[in-house]
Scaffold this active site. Structure first.
Site, PDB file in Angstrom:
ATOM      1  CE  LYS A 183      37.476  41.658  31.494  1.00  0.00           C
ATOM      2  NZ  LYS A 183      37.295  40.815  32.648  1.00  0.00           N
TER       3      LYS A 183
HETATM    4  C1  PLP Z   1      36.406  39.674  33.221  1.00  0.00           C
HETATM    5  C2  PLP Z   1      35.582  39.910  34.426  1.00  0.00           C
HETATM    6  C3  PLP Z   1      35.680  39.124  35.583  1.00  0.00           C
HETATM    7  C4  PLP Z   1      36.450  37.830  35.631  1.00  0.00           C
HETATM    8  O1  PLP Z   1      37.750  37.932  35.278  1.00  0.00           O
HETATM    9  P1  PLP Z   1      38.533  36.628  34.723  1.00  0.00           P
HETATM   10  O2  PLP Z   1      39.960  37.089  34.778  1.00  0.00           O
HETATM   11  O3  PLP Z   1      38.050  36.379  33.346  1.00  0.00           O
HETATM   12  O4  PLP Z   1      38.272  35.523  35.661  1.00  0.00           O
HETATM   13  C5  PLP Z   1      34.950  39.491  36.701  1.00  0.00           C
HETATM   14  N1  PLP Z   1      34.158  40.566  36.687  1.00  0.00           N
HETATM   15  C6  PLP Z   1      34.010  41.331  35.594  1.00  0.00           C
HETATM   16  C7  PLP Z   1      33.119  42.525  35.658  1.00  0.00           C
HETATM   17  C8  PLP Z   1      34.700  41.020  34.423  1.00  0.00           C
HETATM   18  O5  PLP Z   1      34.526  41.762  33.325  1.00  0.00           O
END
Ligand code: PLP
Length: 381
Positions: A183
């Site tokens: 991210k």
């Molecule tokens: C990455 C992601 C999540 C979950 O996040 P984590 O930190 O990996 O638990 C939830 N929703 C979307 C759209 C994502 O891309």
């Protein structure tokens, strides 16, 4: 090797984490509160809880809404499974509404026709960084008495069409972020829930740490200084101080991250604009996306190659790609649990046939981007 996404860790980030490692607190120290305050200052939301992951953030937010069991929640099929899973954890049935073919975000008209008397929750996802049509979705939610949780795992740094930052919860009860390394901003693992609702905030605070409180104002009795109470069944979703220090340090560079990501997207769009068999992503008028993903749509038939062949060929050029997303209801668990929904969201299904995420991250160099573009141009030969 050029991956599709990657973190950037600076010397300042390393120093910030090292400082925690030699301090008194590895967890439940001062960095968590500092990071929470910084996220409130950045977004303008009143409250923030940082947690172990974006998934934990979603789960806490849904659980704290205390919706009746058997309720339905509407979300997009074009997302990571965790979005819909957060409903399933809480006994809420995920219902998928189709996406808009340009933004790839929830289509408000499709949401409107998916609403039933059981609908209690709406969870839009700001896909690839671009915000969903929140004014329209918020209006629908108001009309039908729905709660709204924004899944902004892709969208820290993005702004709504009104220019205000994602995370302010102007259009929702809560907004969640993810700080996974792929991210825009990372803590290693981590997430956050933003809200302006003091009741929701108090409930999430309790649920984040086993449902246990030591706050004297919340206790039913006060026999002595050891005393604490488990008042509800919660989880252990806390973030460490190392993670919070990393997030806090990364947050200082969010503007820089956004500028670079936007510049890379502009460069890609320009270089790939002329290919008749490829559609570049479109930013809606007035939006300011902190792009998490760069997703193109390819007419594989037109170049006589399957998507697997394209991915293999790019991999042979040292370029990693990915597919975002398989419609959630295609996953076996979803089929078994809620029935086969194939055909229910034709726009998302068609989009899934064509999408491909190309490398996009802060440290992707101009030369690397040129290399990717050239490899893409060669696909048609
Ligand atoms: C990455 C992601 C999540 C979950 O996040 P984590 O930190 O990996 O638990 C939830 N929703 C979307 C759209 C994502 O891309």
């Amino acid at each position: 090797m050029i991956p599709y996404g990657k973190q950037d860790i600076s010397a300042e980030d390393i120093a910030a984490v090292n400082a925690v490692l030699t301090s008194d607190y590895l967890t439940q120290g001062p960095k968590v509160a500092e990071f929470e305050q910084a996220l409130c200052d950045y977004s303008g939301a009143r409250y923030c809880l940082v947690v172990a992951s974006g998934t934990a953030a979603l789960h806490l937010a849904v659980a704290a809404l205390e919706l009746p069991a058997g309720s339905e929640g509407i979300t997009t099929p074009n997302t990571f499974a965790a979005t819909a899973n957060s409903m399933a954890y809480c006994g809420i049935k995920p219902v998928f509404a189709d996406i808009d073919p340009l933004s790839h975000n929830l289509c408000p008209a499709a949401v409107a026709s998916a609403i039933t008397p059981a609908t209690a929750l709406l969870t839009p996802v700001h896909f690839a960084g671009q915000t969903a049509d929140m004014p329209a979705l918020h209006r629908l939610a108001q009309q039908h008495g729905l709660k709204v949780i924004e899944d902004a795992a892709h969208a820290i740094g993005s702004c709504y069409a009104d220019g205000s930052p994602v995370g302010n919860c102007r259009y929702s009860d809560a907004t969640i972020f993810s700080f996974h390394p792929v991210k825009t901003l990372t803590c290693g693992e981590g997430g956050a829930v933003m809200t302006n609702d003091p009741i929701l905030y108090q409930r999430m605070l309790l649920l984040r740490s086993h449902g246990i409180t030591k706050d004297p104002s919340q206790l039913s009795q006060q026999p002595g200084p050891w005393y604490h109470e488990m008042q509800t069944l919660g989880w252990h979703y806390r973030m460490t101080d190392m993670q919070a220090a990393l997030g806090l340090s990364q947050l200082q560079r969010l503007t820089l991250f956004k500028a670079r990501r936007r510049a890379l997207v502009a460069r890609y769009n320009e270089a790939l604009a002329e290919l008749p068999w490829l559609k570049t992503p479109q930013e809606m008028e007035g939006f300011s996306s902190c792009f998490h993903l760069y997703v193109v749509e390819i007419d594989y038939a037109a170049i006589g190659k399957s998507r697997s062949q394209v991915m293999d060929s790019l991999m042979a050029d040292g370029i990693g790609t990915q597919v975002h997303y398989i419609p959630v209801y295609h996953h076996p668990w979803y089929r078994e649990q809620y029935g086969d929904k194939t055909g229910s969201c034709p726009v998302a299904e068609r989009y899934y046939q064509h999408c491909l995420s190309l490398p996009l991250y802060f440290t992707l160099s101009d030369e690397e981007l040129r290399h990717v573009n050239q490899a893409i141009q060669r696909l048609a030969r």
